[in-house]
Design a protein around this motif. Sequence first.
Motif, short mmCIF file in Angstrom:
data_model
loop_
_atom_site.label_atom_id
_atom_site.label_comp_id
_atom_site.label_asym_id
_atom_site.label_seq_id
_atom_site.Cartn_x
_atom_site.Cartn_y
_atom_site.Cartn_z
N THR A 100 -19.62 28.20 -21.61
CA THR A 100 -18.98 27.90 -20.34
C THR A 100 -19.43 26.53 -19.86
OG1 THR A 100 -20.74 28.96 -19.07
CG2 THR A 100 -18.86 30.33 -19.65
N THR A 115 -15.73 27.64 -16.41
CA THR A 115 -14.64 27.87 -17.36
C THR A 115 -15.22 28.26 -18.70
OG1 THR A 115 -13.34 26.17 -16.23
CG2 THR A 115 -12.63 26.78 -18.44
N SER A 155 -10.27 20.88 -22.63
CA SER A 155 -10.19 21.71 -21.43
C SER A 155 -10.69 20.95 -20.21
CB SER A 155 -11.02 22.98 -21.64
OG SER A 155 -11.08 23.75 -20.46
N ARG A 159 -8.53 20.27 -16.83
CA ARG A 159 -9.02 20.82 -15.55
C ARG A 159 -9.42 19.71 -14.58
NH1 ARG A 159 -10.52 26.32 -15.69
NH2 ARG A 159 -10.38 26.01 -13.46
#
Length: 173
Positions: A100, A115, A155, A159
């Motif tokens: 994460t 995330t 990612s 984001r």
Amino acid sequence: MNKRVFIALSGLAVLAGCGFQLRGTEDPLGQLPKSLRIEAKDPYSSIVRKITRELTHHGVQIVSTTSAPALKLTLPKVAQRVLGPVSGGGDQTELALEMTYSLSDQIRISMVPETEVRVTLIYVDSNAATSAEHQSVTQLRESLEDSLVQQVVTSLRVRYQQAVEQTKKSKTN
């Protein structure tokens, strides 16, 4: 005719050299912060070093000052499970890595909430306790770690871009 083409290309070169960019031509994957501070339990682990290297490769300056946004990383968790036997001997095995991350600005306000990123691969384990089998699994884990690094950076790009757009929208309202 050649003079017109030369003049047009020269003009484009000057514009490109000074940083001019047409609207709508930014990276479709999003953007990364200009600088980041990386926080992890083990900042010298191979995954953190690989993520740092990848972010640096994409133009992010890694700093230690608190004036930069903080990227918090957890160390990856390894999961391995047997899916079932295959003809010819051995077991079909799933290998997974997950970790994460979160991103907060200088005053600890969350820009990107925690995330989770997960990558998996399936291989055939021959159930032989040989050094060749061990080396093969080690190589698979390294390639899976490289895939995880790519997934984390991609990612983060998406984001972070969403967070920047949301901030712009809230400022205009």
